[in-house]
Scaffold this motif. Sequence first.
Motif, short mmCIF file in Angstrom:
data_model
loop_
_atom_site.label_atom_id
_atom_site.label_comp_id
_atom_site.label_asym_id
_atom_site.label_seq_id
_atom_site.Cartn_x
_atom_site.Cartn_y
_atom_site.Cartn_z
N PHE A 163 4.31 -9.75 14.88
CA PHE A 163 5.21 -8.73 14.35
C PHE A 163 4.60 -8.13 13.11
O PHE A 163 3.70 -8.69 12.49
CB PHE A 163 6.61 -9.30 14.05
CG PHE A 163 6.65 -10.27 12.90
CD1 PHE A 163 6.73 -9.82 11.60
CD2 PHE A 163 6.62 -11.63 13.13
CE1 PHE A 163 6.77 -10.71 10.54
CE2 PHE A 163 6.65 -12.52 12.08
CZ PHE A 163 6.73 -12.07 10.78
N GLU A 164 5.11 -6.97 12.74
CA GLU A 164 4.78 -6.32 11.48
C GLU A 164 6.03 -5.59 11.02
O GLU A 164 6.64 -4.86 11.80
CB GLU A 164 3.62 -5.34 11.65
CG GLU A 164 3.22 -4.68 10.35
CD GLU A 164 1.97 -3.84 10.51
OE1 GLU A 164 2.12 -2.60 10.41
OE2 GLU A 164 0.90 -4.40 10.73
N ARG A 165 6.40 -5.82 9.79
CA ARG A 165 7.62 -5.21 9.26
C ARG A 165 7.31 -4.60 7.91
O ARG A 165 6.68 -5.24 7.07
CB ARG A 165 8.71 -6.26 9.13
CG ARG A 165 10.03 -5.67 8.70
CD ARG A 165 11.19 -6.31 9.36
NE ARG A 165 12.38 -5.54 9.03
CZ ARG A 165 13.58 -6.03 8.99
NH1 ARG A 165 13.77 -7.29 9.27
NH2 ARG A 165 14.60 -5.27 8.70
N GLY A 166 7.74 -3.37 7.68
CA GLY A 166 7.47 -2.67 6.43
C GLY A 166 8.75 -2.35 5.69
O GLY A 166 9.78 -2.10 6.29
N PHE A 167 8.65 -2.38 4.36
CA PHE A 167 9.78 -2.06 3.48
C PHE A 167 9.29 -1.07 2.43
O PHE A 167 8.32 -1.33 1.74
CB PHE A 167 10.31 -3.32 2.79
CG PHE A 167 10.80 -4.37 3.73
CD1 PHE A 167 12.13 -4.38 4.14
CD2 PHE A 167 9.96 -5.35 4.22
CE1 PHE A 167 12.59 -5.35 5.01
CE2 PHE A 167 10.40 -6.32 5.09
CZ PHE A 167 11.73 -6.31 5.48
N ARG A 168 9.99 0.05 2.31
CA ARG A 168 9.65 1.03 1.27
C ARG A 168 10.19 0.52 -0.05
O ARG A 168 11.37 0.23 -0.18
CB ARG A 168 10.24 2.39 1.60
CG ARG A 168 9.84 3.47 0.60
CD ARG A 168 10.28 4.84 1.04
NE ARG A 168 9.83 5.20 2.36
CZ ARG A 168 8.62 5.70 2.64
NH1 ARG A 168 7.74 5.85 1.69
NH2 ARG A 168 8.30 6.02 3.87
N LEU A 169 9.31 0.40 -1.03
CA LEU A 169 9.69 -0.13 -2.34
C LEU A 169 10.18 0.99 -3.24
O LEU A 169 9.60 2.08 -3.27
CB LEU A 169 8.49 -0.81 -3.00
CG LEU A 169 7.90 -2.01 -2.26
CD1 LEU A 169 6.70 -2.54 -3.01
CD2 LEU A 169 8.93 -3.09 -2.10
N LYS B 278 10.68 2.89 -6.89
CA LYS B 278 9.74 3.09 -7.98
C LYS B 278 9.92 2.07 -9.09
O LYS B 278 9.01 1.85 -9.89
CB LYS B 278 9.88 4.49 -8.55
CG LYS B 278 9.45 5.57 -7.59
CD LYS B 278 9.62 6.94 -8.18
CE LYS B 278 9.20 8.00 -7.17
NZ LYS B 278 9.38 9.35 -7.69
N SER B 279 11.07 1.41 -9.13
CA SER B 279 11.34 0.45 -10.19
C SER B 279 10.69 -0.91 -9.96
O SER B 279 10.77 -1.78 -10.80
CB SER B 279 12.85 0.27 -10.36
OG SER B 279 13.41 -0.24 -9.18
N VAL B 280 10.02 -1.13 -8.82
CA VAL B 280 9.38 -2.41 -8.53
C VAL B 280 7.97 -2.44 -9.11
O VAL B 280 7.19 -1.50 -8.94
CB VAL B 280 9.33 -2.67 -7.01
CG1 VAL B 280 8.47 -3.88 -6.68
CG2 VAL B 280 10.72 -2.87 -6.47
N ASN B 281 7.66 -3.53 -9.81
CA ASN B 281 6.33 -3.74 -10.36
C ASN B 281 5.47 -4.42 -9.29
O ASN B 281 5.56 -5.62 -9.08
CB ASN B 281 6.41 -4.60 -11.62
CG ASN B 281 5.08 -4.74 -12.31
OD1 ASN B 281 4.06 -4.29 -11.81
ND2 ASN B 281 5.09 -5.38 -13.46
N ALA B 282 4.63 -3.64 -8.62
CA ALA B 282 3.85 -4.15 -7.49
C ALA B 282 2.81 -5.18 -7.90
O ALA B 282 2.38 -5.99 -7.08
CB ALA B 282 3.16 -2.99 -6.77
N ASP B 283 2.40 -5.19 -9.17
CA ASP B 283 1.39 -6.14 -9.63
C ASP B 283 1.93 -7.55 -9.79
O ASP B 283 1.17 -8.51 -9.84
CB ASP B 283 0.80 -5.67 -10.96
CG ASP B 283 0.04 -4.37 -10.81
OD1 ASP B 283 -0.52 -4.13 -9.71
OD2 ASP B 283 0.00 -3.59 -11.78
N GLU C 43 0.85 -1.18 0.00
CA GLU C 43 0.00 0.00 0.00
C GLU C 43 0.89 1.23 0.00
O GLU C 43 1.78 1.37 0.84
CB GLU C 43 -0.90 0.01 1.24
CG GLU C 43 -1.89 1.14 1.26
CD GLU C 43 -2.81 1.07 2.46
OE1 GLU C 43 -3.42 2.11 2.78
OE2 GLU C 43 -2.93 0.01 3.08
N ASN C 44 0.67 2.11 -0.95
CA ASN C 44 1.45 3.35 -1.08
C ASN C 44 2.95 3.08 -1.15
O ASN C 44 3.74 3.72 -0.46
CB ASN C 44 1.14 4.31 0.06
CG ASN C 44 -0.29 4.77 0.06
OD1 ASN C 44 -0.92 4.86 -0.99
ND2 ASN C 44 -0.83 5.03 1.24
#
Length: 138
Positions: free
Chosen positions: A93-99, A101-106, A64-65
Motif C-alpha cells: 500500500f501507499e497512503r499520502g497525507f497533505r500537510l 503549512k504549520s507542520v515542521n517537516a524537519d 516531499e512537497n
Amino acid sequence: MATLVRYNRTPSFFNPFYVRPAVTRFYNTRPNVPAANVKETETGFTLVLATPGLKKEDLKINVENNILTIAYKPEATETAETFTHHEFGVNAFERGFRLPKSVNADQIAASYTDGILTVTLPKVDVKEEKLVKEIAIA
C-alpha cells in the motif's frame, strides 16, 4: 418485500460520491489501505495508522512537497503453501497525507508498537503575511 441493502445505480461519472453496492464490499476488492486517525493538539498533530502484522523496517515514510507518504512493499517470497480459502494477508500500500503549512517537516518523528504506527507532526508558528499592495492607476 423491503430490502436492507440500498444500491446507488447512478454511474460514478454522474455522482462524485458513488459507493459500490454493498455486495462487493464483502470481498477483498478494495485496495489495501490502512485505517488512519489524525488528532490535533496545541503543539502538533498525531497521525495513527493501524498496520498489524508488519515490521517497522518494511515501512517507508517520507515528505516531499508538503505530502507525507507512508508506504509498504512486501518482499517477494515464494511459498509452497496452498490454501483452499485465503483471506489473511497484507498487500502493498501507499497512503499520502497533505500537510498543513504549520507542520515542521524537519522534526517529524515516527514510532511503531504492536501494529500501530504513530507519526508525530510538530507545529511551527506560521506568521501569515497580509499582502497589502497599492496599485497605481496608469
